[in-house]
Design a protein around this motif. Structure first.
Motif, PDB file in Angstrom:
ATOM      1  N   ILE A 128       0.795  -1.337  -0.115  1.00  0.00           N
ATOM      2  CA  ILE A 128      -0.055   0.092  -0.002  1.00  0.00           C
ATOM      3  C   ILE A 128       0.909   1.335  -0.114  1.00  0.00           C
ATOM      4  O   ILE A 128       0.670   2.383  -0.886  1.00  0.00           O
ATOM      5  CB  ILE A 128      -0.939   0.045   1.180  1.00  0.00           C
ATOM      6  N   LEU A 129       2.015   1.200   0.582  1.00  0.00           N
ATOM      7  CA  LEU A 129       2.978   2.347   0.918  1.00  0.00           C
ATOM      8  C   LEU A 129       3.521   2.641  -0.596  1.00  0.00           C
ATOM      9  O   LEU A 129       3.430   3.888  -0.978  1.00  0.00           O
ATOM     10  CB  LEU A 129       4.029   1.940   1.910  1.00  0.00           C
ATOM     11  N   THR A 130       3.882   1.682  -1.134  1.00  0.00           N
ATOM     12  CA  THR A 130       4.495   1.926  -2.498  1.00  0.00           C
ATOM     13  C   THR A 130       3.326   2.107  -3.616  1.00  0.00           C
ATOM     14  O   THR A 130       3.584   3.096  -4.518  1.00  0.00           O
ATOM     15  CB  THR A 130       5.333   0.752  -2.957  1.00  0.00           C
ATOM     16  N   LYS A 131       1.918   1.887  -3.385  1.00  0.00           N
ATOM     17  CA  LYS A 131       1.094   1.828  -4.585  1.00  0.00           C
ATOM     18  C   LYS A 131       0.126   3.013  -4.542  1.00  0.00           C
ATOM     19  O   LYS A 131      -0.267   3.664  -5.288  1.00  0.00           O
ATOM     20  CB  LYS A 131       0.333   0.498  -4.782  1.00  0.00           C
ATOM     21  N   GLU A 132      -0.271   3.209  -3.240  1.00  0.00           N
ATOM     22  CA  GLU A 132      -1.324   4.237  -2.885  1.00  0.00           C
ATOM     23  C   GLU A 132      -0.807   5.758  -2.471  1.00  0.00           C
ATOM     24  O   GLU A 132      -1.409   6.684  -2.682  1.00  0.00           O
ATOM     25  CB  GLU A 132      -2.140   3.527  -1.558  1.00  0.00           C
TER      26      GLU A 132
END
Length: 135
Positions: A128-132
């Protein structure tokens, strides 16, 4: 963010080809994983419960790595498949991640704190940290 929960191997071939994050709630065989990747060419993450992670073959791990698909250990806490086929990660979780990132917290700190508070696996928090969240 939504995670598609798949509870049987028969369900794999009925999935939307645009699925990106899938949780397999059964012990998948190599054939099931290949079928999933073939059915959902845009898949980015396959999540498995901890007890099933140990049974994934090294060849499948290598195949997924070559396809740039993350294999993450984790559960969808309290999800009822009979009500909804998707598990939705609360927006409060993604907001918390963005907030902590803005504050300059390290990736490890964010993963540890958010996974502890939300019952999400650190691997899913990292995804989530890398995508969102904004860079």
């Amino acid at each position: 963010m939504k995670i598609r929960v798949v509870s049987s191997r028969e369900e794999i071939f009925t999935l939307n080809p645009n699925e990106r994050v899938v949780h397999l709630a059964f012990r998948p065989s190599n054939k099931d994983i290949f079928g999933l990747v073939e059915t959902c060419p845009k898949i980015e993450v396959i999540q498995l419960p901890k007890s099933y992670m140990a049974t994934v073959s090294k060849s499948i791990e290598m195949f997924l790595k070559m396809q740039r698909i993350e294999l993450i250990e984790g559960d969808v806490w309290g999800h009822r498949k009979d009500i909804n086929e998707y598990y939705t990660i609360p927006s409060s979780v993604t907001e918390k991640i963005k907030e902590m990132k803005t504050e300059g917290k390290s990736t490890e700190d964010i993963e540890a704190k958010v996974s502890r508070e939300s019952k999400l696996n650190p691997g899913m928090v990292a995804y989530i940290l890398t995508k969102e969240s904004p860079a």
